[in-house]
Design an enzyme around this catalytic site. Structure first.
Site, mmCIF file in Angstrom:
data_model
loop_
_atom_site.group_PDB
_atom_site.id
_atom_site.type_symbol
_atom_site.label_atom_id
_atom_site.label_comp_id
_atom_site.label_asym_id
_atom_site.label_seq_id
_atom_site.Cartn_x
_atom_site.Cartn_y
_atom_site.Cartn_z
ATOM 1 N N LYS A 9 50.425 -24.598 17.366
ATOM 2 C CA LYS A 9 49.522 -24.613 18.509
ATOM 3 C C LYS A 9 49.939 -25.638 19.573
ATOM 4 C CE LYS A 9 45.468 -23.062 15.906
ATOM 5 N NZ LYS A 9 44.071 -23.436 15.536
ATOM 6 N N TYR A 49 42.280 -13.596 19.034
ATOM 7 C CA TYR A 49 41.006 -14.108 18.528
ATOM 8 C C TYR A 49 39.871 -13.096 18.653
ATOM 9 C CZ TYR A 49 43.146 -18.725 18.150
ATOM 10 O OH TYR A 49 43.943 -19.787 17.795
ATOM 11 N N ASN A 112 43.865 -28.569 15.542
ATOM 12 C CA ASN A 112 44.314 -28.576 14.145
ATOM 13 C C ASN A 112 45.741 -28.077 13.942
ATOM 14 O OD1 ASN A 112 43.928 -25.817 14.380
ATOM 15 N ND2 ASN A 112 42.285 -25.694 12.870
ATOM 16 N N HIS A 115 48.104 -22.324 13.199
ATOM 17 C CA HIS A 115 47.332 -21.142 12.814
ATOM 18 C C HIS A 115 48.164 -20.356 11.817
ATOM 19 C CE1 HIS A 115 45.202 -17.315 12.944
ATOM 20 N NE2 HIS A 115 46.402 -16.767 13.023
#
Length: 149
Positions: A9, A49, A112, A115
């Site tokens: 990301k 998404y 985070n 993915h």
């Protein structure tokens, strides 16, 4: 062999973690069969998404993922979907085990670093967003017999 989709990301790209993250999957014994460095369009992000459409965090998620370049990858190996998710750690880095990618590099759920597909079906759908069939490189690793029985 099973395939999965992994994406480094924008936060990880900005922090210079591409090599470190790729290295972990190589060292595990998985085989890289496709990779792109790109900036997602809003349409790509919304397609990626799609299962979150209508949720309160959807717009912010899309804006974040298009905010900078990402590394889109296809990895191949035995149980690669399950094992790569274990390597990544919990989605919320506060709950990610030490030594996992998120446990090592992430602090906030909104940043985070990586993915990964959550099932072989998701992997197939996500890989089709980022790669044409001609972009997967079929190759043999000379050490494969030393990795998988």
């Amino acid at each position: 062999m099973e395939r999965t989709y992994l994406m480094i990301k924008p936060d990880a790209v900005q922090r210079g973690l591409i090599g470190e993250i790729v290295s972990r999957f190589e060292k595990k014994g998985f085989k890289l069969v496709a990779m792109k460095f790109l900036r997602l369009t809003k349409e790509m992000a919304e397609k990626h998404y799609a299962e979150h459409v209508g949720k309160p965090f959807f717009a912010g998620l899309v804006e974040y993922i298009i905010s900078g370049p990402v590394v889109a990858m296809c990895w191949e190996g035995k149980d690669v979907v399950t094992v790569s998710r274990e390597m990544m750690g919990a989605t919320n880095p506060a709950k990610a085990a030490p030594g996992t990618i998120r446990g090592t590099f992430a602090v906030d759920i909104g940043r985070n670093v990586i993915h990964g597909s959550d099932s072989p079906e998701s992997a197939e759908r996500e890989l089709a967003i980022y790669f044409d069939s001609c972009e997967f490189v079929e190759w043999d690793r000379s050490v494969q017999a030393w990795i998988v029985e």
